[in-house]
Design a protein around this motif. Structure first.
Motif, PDB file in Angstrom:
ATOM      1  N   ILE A 168       0.825  -1.209   0.000  1.00  0.00           N
ATOM      2  CA  ILE A 168       0.000   0.000   0.000  1.00  0.00           C
ATOM      3  C   ILE A 168       0.858   1.257   0.000  1.00  0.00           C
ATOM      4  O   ILE A 168       0.525   2.252  -0.635  1.00  0.00           O
ATOM      5  CB  ILE A 168      -0.983  -0.006   1.200  1.00  0.00           C
ATOM      6  N   PHE A 169       1.998   1.235   0.675  1.00  0.00           N
ATOM      7  CA  PHE A 169       2.832   2.422   0.762  1.00  0.00           C
ATOM      8  C   PHE A 169       3.453   2.764  -0.593  1.00  0.00           C
ATOM      9  O   PHE A 169       3.441   3.919  -1.014  1.00  0.00           O
ATOM     10  CB  PHE A 169       3.904   2.258   1.828  1.00  0.00           C
ATOM     11  N   SER A 170       3.987   1.773  -1.292  1.00  0.00           N
ATOM     12  CA  SER A 170       4.560   2.031  -2.611  1.00  0.00           C
ATOM     13  C   SER A 170       3.487   2.505  -3.584  1.00  0.00           C
ATOM     14  O   SER A 170       3.724   3.389  -4.401  1.00  0.00           O
ATOM     15  CB  SER A 170       5.249   0.783  -3.154  1.00  0.00           C
ATOM     16  N   MET A 211      13.486   0.117   6.966  1.00  0.00           N
ATOM     17  CA  MET A 211      12.255  -0.523   7.401  1.00  0.00           C
ATOM     18  C   MET A 211      11.124   0.492   7.531  1.00  0.00           C
ATOM     19  O   MET A 211      10.046   0.175   7.978  1.00  0.00           O
ATOM     20  CB  MET A 211      12.456  -1.235   8.752  1.00  0.00           C
ATOM     21  N   ARG A 212      11.400   1.726   7.129  1.00  0.00           N
ATOM     22  CA  ARG A 212      10.403   2.784   7.225  1.00  0.00           C
ATOM     23  C   ARG A 212       9.957   3.166   5.819  1.00  0.00           C
ATOM     24  O   ARG A 212      10.694   2.981   4.865  1.00  0.00           O
ATOM     25  CB  ARG A 212      11.003   4.014   7.899  1.00  0.00           C
ATOM     26  N   TYR A 247       7.324  12.683   5.633  1.00  0.00           N
ATOM     27  CA  TYR A 247       6.324  11.866   6.316  1.00  0.00           C
ATOM     28  C   TYR A 247       6.843  10.436   6.386  1.00  0.00           C
ATOM     29  O   TYR A 247       7.445   9.946   5.432  1.00  0.00           O
ATOM     30  CB  TYR A 247       5.006  11.871   5.549  1.00  0.00           C
ATOM     31  N   GLU A 248       6.596   9.772   7.511  1.00  0.00           N
ATOM     32  CA  GLU A 248       6.975   8.375   7.691  1.00  0.00           C
ATOM     33  C   GLU A 248       5.704   7.579   7.982  1.00  0.00           C
ATOM     34  O   GLU A 248       4.958   7.915   8.897  1.00  0.00           O
ATOM     35  CB  GLU A 248       7.942   8.243   8.859  1.00  0.00           C
TER      36      GLU A 248
END
Length: 71
Positions: free
Chosen positions: A4-6, A15-16, A30-31
Motif C-alpha cells: 500500500i505504501f509504494s 524498514m520505514r 512523512y513516515e
C-alpha cells in the motif's frame, strides 16, 4: 502481497516508508507504518528529524484518502 505504501508514493529507505513534503525535502518528510493491530500511522517530521505531529488512521481507505488530500 500488495504494498500500500509504494502504491501511494512512499518508498522504503530501510524498514520505514518515507515521502518528502510536497513543497520539497527542506520542509521535512512523512513516515508511514502499520501497527500490529493493522492501523496506519503517519508521523510528520521537519527537516531536522523532529516530530511535528502523528496521525493515526484505522483503515486503508482512510490512509488513501489522507494521501490524496495531502499530496
Amino acid at each position: 502481497m500488495k504494498n500500500i505504501f509504494s502504491e501511494c508514493g512512499f518508498e522504503p529507505p530501510q524498514m520505514r516508508y518515507i515521502r518528502n513534503d510536497p513543497r520539497g525535502a527542506e520542509y521535512g518528510y512523512y513516515e508511514a507504518t502499520i501497527t500490529q493491530d493493522g492501523d496506519y500511522v503517519v508521523m510528520r517530521y521537519d527537516a531536522d528529524d523532529r516530530i511535528m505531529y502523528r496521525i493515526h488512521m484505522l483503515t486503508e481507505y482512510d490512509f488513501r484518502a489522507w494521501v490524496s488530500e495531502t499530496f
